[in-house]
Write an enzyme that holds these catalytic residues in place. Structure first.
Site, PDB file in Angstrom:
ATOM      1  N   GLU A 122       1.140  -1.565  -0.374  1.00 49.53           N
ATOM      2  CA  GLU A 122      -0.133  -0.095  -0.167  1.00 49.53           C
ATOM      3  C   GLU A 122       0.732   1.562  -0.333  1.00 49.53           C
ATOM      4  OE1 GLU A 122      -3.517   2.080   2.656  1.00 49.53           O
ATOM      5  OE2 GLU A 122      -2.754   0.267   3.490  1.00 49.53           O
ATOM      6  N   HIS A 211      -9.633   0.525   0.498  1.00 54.49           N
ATOM      7  CA  HIS A 211     -10.832   1.508   1.747  1.00 54.49           C
ATOM      8  C   HIS A 211     -11.741   2.618   0.976  1.00 54.49           C
ATOM      9  CE1 HIS A 211      -6.764   3.974   1.853  1.00 54.49           C
ATOM     10  NE2 HIS A 211      -6.591   2.490   2.307  1.00 54.49           N
ATOM     11  N   ASN A 214     -11.761   6.173   2.633  1.00 59.70           N
ATOM     12  CA  ASN A 214     -11.478   6.936   3.171  1.00 59.70           C
ATOM     13  C   ASN A 214      -9.847   7.245   2.571  1.00 59.70           C
ATOM     14  OD1 ASN A 214     -12.782   4.281   4.836  1.00 59.70           O
ATOM     15  ND2 ASN A 214     -12.239   6.479   5.595  1.00 59.70           N
ATOM     16  N   GLY A 215      -8.696   7.952   3.394  1.00 59.26           N
ATOM     17  CA  GLY A 215      -7.560   7.775   2.583  1.00 59.26           C
ATOM     18  C   GLY A 215      -8.189   9.438   1.643  1.00 59.26           C
ATOM     19  N   HIS A 246     -14.466   4.302  10.165  1.00 55.37           N
ATOM     20  CA  HIS A 246     -14.070   4.817   8.847  1.00 55.37           C
ATOM     21  C   HIS A 246     -15.155   5.188   8.214  1.00 55.37           C
ATOM     22  CE1 HIS A 246      -9.961   2.536  10.197  1.00 55.37           C
ATOM     23  NE2 HIS A 246      -9.845   3.742   8.765  1.00 55.37           N
ATOM     24  N   ASP A 268      -7.689  -3.077   7.457  1.00 59.53           N
ATOM     25  CA  ASP A 268      -6.799  -2.137   7.441  1.00 59.53           C
ATOM     26  C   ASP A 268      -6.710  -2.319   9.395  1.00 59.53           C
ATOM     27  OD1 ASP A 268      -5.543  -0.685   6.990  1.00 59.53           O
ATOM     28  OD2 ASP A 268      -6.955   1.244   7.235  1.00 59.53           O
ATOM     29  N   LEU A 305      -8.000   9.207  10.654  1.00 58.66           N
ATOM     30  CA  LEU A 305      -7.712   7.707  11.488  1.00 58.66           C
ATOM     31  C   LEU A 305      -6.513   7.323  10.973  1.00 58.66           C
ATOM     32  CD1 LEU A 305     -11.562   6.413  10.226  1.00 58.66           C
ATOM     33  CD2 LEU A 305     -10.209   6.994  12.919  1.00 58.66           C
ATOM     34  N   ALA A 306      -5.700   6.298  11.869  1.00 58.74           N
ATOM     35  CA  ALA A 306      -4.373   6.041  11.916  1.00 58.74           C
ATOM     36  C   ALA A 306      -4.730   4.319  11.436  1.00 58.74           C
ATOM     37  CB  ALA A 306      -3.444   6.133  12.588  1.00 58.74           C
ATOM     38  N   GLY A 307      -5.449   3.834  10.612  1.00 59.72           N
ATOM     39  CA  GLY A 307      -5.622   2.805  10.756  1.00 59.72           C
ATOM     40  C   GLY A 307      -6.697   1.896  11.311  1.00 59.72           C
TER      41      GLY A 307
END
Length: 383
Positions: A122, A211, A214-215, A246, A268, A305-307
């Site tokens: 990723e 995902h 998100n991102g 998420h 994730d 978010l961080a995972g």
């Protein structure tokens, strides 16, 4: 090979059945007399995005081959029988060492080799923009580079089978064509691409969205934008994180309605799964905060978010609890559907000739599904 056949209720029909297994495969499925206390039998879960688990991080060194085996066993406790260790954006040498260690784990531990269906890379060919970049370190983001990828693939022994990138780079279309010809599935994610760039990426061979939702930027144009465009591309399957953090329920519902059979779940999940609430230093996101309810976010930017710290089985229960999907569909979104995207034998599900990767479940009106046992290749590995 189990000494006795597995008995339970088929997760789809609820009919009592007996599953006979030999040499790791389902050899027969027969009806049996009704028994009140039988658990449900369903296909084992398949997670295409596992960054780590139980304080072990695939993106932080040193991690060892034995720790990869430990994560495999921890995932069995969550009903995950097949998974893709996920390596994210980092220094080129760090990525090389990570995929090499994962490959060595497959070579040295038979249970890891059976459970790991490939490596998911990723990054680092993602958007450099804040928001789409998420927790990926800006210093190591770079344009797609086929020569560099081949170096990593050699270190991984050819095990990198899924790569997430942003198609906003000018070199992305040619890079996607190169990877597709090598048999690598290309997924779009962490992107600020234009609709035209997404269309071009699909034409070049991209087949998934990582995902989705998100991102991304915290605010987007009403239309067009890169989320709508990915939803509109019939060729793109859609990975969704259903951990309750998420994506809102409304977004999950819309994505599932639009994508149908092409919508599936990933976790994730990170090393923080199973850890106590608190503030931690992590290679993914730097300083992160794990809340009491399991939400994992960047400590200085809590809106990012961080995972995740919640496993794939939690996502199944989330869908069922909120009536977003009936139980059979929720289970297949975390098993058969992701397996289908990667062309795995387990996409055959609970059928004769399929791998005997199975889970036993007890449903409850108050607590959702409870996992009671996990079988991998016909062997009981947990429960």
């Amino acid at each position: 090979m189990p000494e006795q056949p597995l008995r339970g209720r088929h997760y789809r029909t609820l009919q009592p059945i007996e599953v006979r297994v030999a040499e790791g495969m389902i050899r027969a499925i027969q009806p049996v007399a009704d028994q009140a206390a039988l658990p449900l039998i369903a296909p084992g879960l398949v997670d295409l995005q596992v960054n780590g688990y139980a304080a072990i991080d695939f993106n932080h060194f040193p991690f060892s081959v034995d720790e990869v085996a430990q994560v495999t066993r921890e995932l069995w406790r969550q009903g995950v029988t097949t998974f893709m260790p996920t390596v994210i954006t980092a220094d080129s040498d760090v990525i090389e060492q990570a995929v090499k260690t994962l490959a060595e784990a497959c070579e040295e531990h038979p249970e890891v080799a059976r459970a790991v269906c490939g490596i998911h890379l990723e990054g680092p060919f993602l958007s450099p923009e804040d928001g789409p970049r998420g927790a990926h370190p800006r210093a190591h983001i770079k344009a797609p580079d086929a020569q560099l990828f081949r170096r990593w693939q050699a270190a991984a022994g050819g095990r990198i089978t899924l790569l997430t990138l942003s198609p906003e780079w000018p070199t992305a279309p040619d890079f996607i064509r190169t990877l597709t010809a090598m048999g690598v599935v290309v997924s779009l994610g962490h992107t600020a691409a234009t609709p035209e760039q997404i269309i071009t990426a699909v034409e070049a061979g991209a087949r998934m969205s990582t995902h989705l939702g998100n991102g991304a930027h915290l605010q987007l144009p009403r239309h067009p934008n890169y989320i709508w465009q990915q939803l509109a591309q019939d060729e793109l399957a859609c990975a969704l994180i259903a951990d309750g953090d998420h994506l809102p329920l409304s977004v999950l519902k819309v994505c599932m309605r639009v994508k149908g059979e092409q919508a599936f779940l990933v976790s994730d999940v990170t090393r923080f799964a199973g850890m106590a609430a608190g503030v931690y230093d992590a290679p993914i996101g730097g300083r992160v905060r794990l809340s009491e309810n399991g939400r994992l976010a960047m400590a200085e930017q809590p809106q990012l978010l961080a995972g995740s710290a919640k496993g794939l089985f939690h996502g199944v229960n989330h869908l069922v609890h909120h009536a977003l999907a009936p139980l059979p569909q929720a289970l297949e979104m975390a098993s058969i559907r992701p397996a289908r995207q990667m062309g795995l034998p387990s996409q055959q599900g609970l059928n004769i000739g399929a791998p005997a990767d199975l889970i036993l479940l007890t449903p409850s009106n108050t607590h959702g599904l409870t996992l009671t046992a996990t079988w991998k290749a016909g062997r009981k590995v947990w429960g």
